[in-house]
Write an enzyme that holds these catalytic residues in place. Structure first.
Site, PDB file in Angstrom:
ATOM      1  CD  GLU A  83      76.208  58.026  55.701  1.00 53.38           C
ATOM      2  OE1 GLU A  83      75.760  56.853  55.721  1.00 53.38           O
ATOM      3  OE2 GLU A  83      76.377  58.661  54.642  1.00 53.38           O
ATOM      4  NE  ARG A  92      74.990  64.062  50.855  1.00 48.32           N
ATOM      5  CZ  ARG A  92      74.031  63.185  50.711  1.00 48.32           C
ATOM      6  NH1 ARG A  92      72.815  63.598  50.437  1.00 48.32           N
ATOM      7  NH2 ARG A  92      74.256  61.910  50.842  1.00 48.32           N
ATOM      8  CB  THR A 133      78.578  63.039  51.379  1.00 48.70           C
ATOM      9  OG1 THR A 133      77.273  62.568  51.723  1.00 48.70           O
ATOM     10  CG2 THR A 133      78.516  63.566  49.958  1.00 48.70           C
ATOM     11  CE  LYS A 190      75.954  55.287  49.948  1.00 48.43           C
ATOM     12  NZ  LYS A 190      76.135  56.671  50.403  1.00 48.43           N
TER      13      LYS A 190
END
Ligand code: 3PG
Length: 216
Positions: free
Chosen positions: A46, A50, A74, A134
């Site tokens: 992943e 960010r 994210t 998640k």
């Protein structure tokens, strides 16, 4: 025919149920980090969105490595989800549950793991049609006991605990049948990436694979 991303991902995670996070801004370093993880036996990665350059790092990994399944983490908005998918992301992770991203991913058959930490959020994900979420931030949200409580009521749900997972507690999470895989950044310490210590990253990956094998 469209590749069944969910089936491919499920097979990989069954073999090595750990998803390392890459948060590196520099594309060449992100690629080397991804290769080091793959060498250690972790092939589902992943890349967290960010920074402004994170997506370029993900694109570089997709272009310059083989055998990895690379997703974007994210992801905060539907536009961002569409953009990372256009860049080749094979799964999407979000810190929370946004219905329009979930519906888009379900429609496009893109595996989507939205962060959940309350029964209400898990139930909303279930109602939308998701069966995998998640669990974030896993340690602060109640850790293993909370997941046990969720699993007894949401029998079809599978969870990916992320946030505070490490080599020290990985086995405890993976011992739960409802845990699909664990995610985390402990495998790619910023210092190791900055120093080019890719051997350390490969070692972290190997250690996680060994823990996973003994826990399951
Ligand atoms: C995430 O994006 O899932 C978390 O920030 C990862 O948490 P960790 O850094 O504690 O692994």
């Amino acid at each position: 025919m469209k590749v069944d991303l969910s089936a491919r991902l499920a097979n990989r995670l069954a073999a090595a149920p750990v998803v390392p996070l890459i948060g590196e801004n520099d594309a060449p370093r992100a690629v080397k980090t991804a290769r080091a993880l793959g060498e250690g036996g972790l092939s589902v990665i992943e890349v967290v969105m960010r920074s402004d350059d994170a997506q370029k790092g993900m694109e570089a990994i997709l272009a310059e490595t083989e055998g990895l399944i690379v997703g974007a983490g994210t992801v905060l908005t539907l536009d961002q989800a569409k953009s990372v998918v256009a860049s080749g992301a094979e799964f999407i992770v979000s810190p929370g549950l946004v219905d329009e991203i979930a519906l888009y991913c379900l429609d496009e058959n893109i595996p989507f793991y939205p962060g959940t930490m309350t029964a209400g959020e898990v139930q909303r994900a279930y109602a939308l049609g998701l069966r995998e979420v998640k669990f974030f931030p896993a340690s602060l949200a109640g850790g293993v006991p909370m997941l046990k409580a969720f699993s007894s009521v949401f029998r079809e749900m599978r969870f990916m605990p992320t946030g505070g997972v490490s080599a020290a507690n990985l086995a405890d999470f993976l011992a739960l049948p409802s845990v699909l895989a664990c995610g985390g950044s402990w495998l790619t310490p910023g210092e190791a990436v900055a120093n080019g210590d890719y051997a350390q990253i490969t070692n972290h990956a190997r250690e996680a694979v060994a823990i996973a094998q003994s826990a399951r």
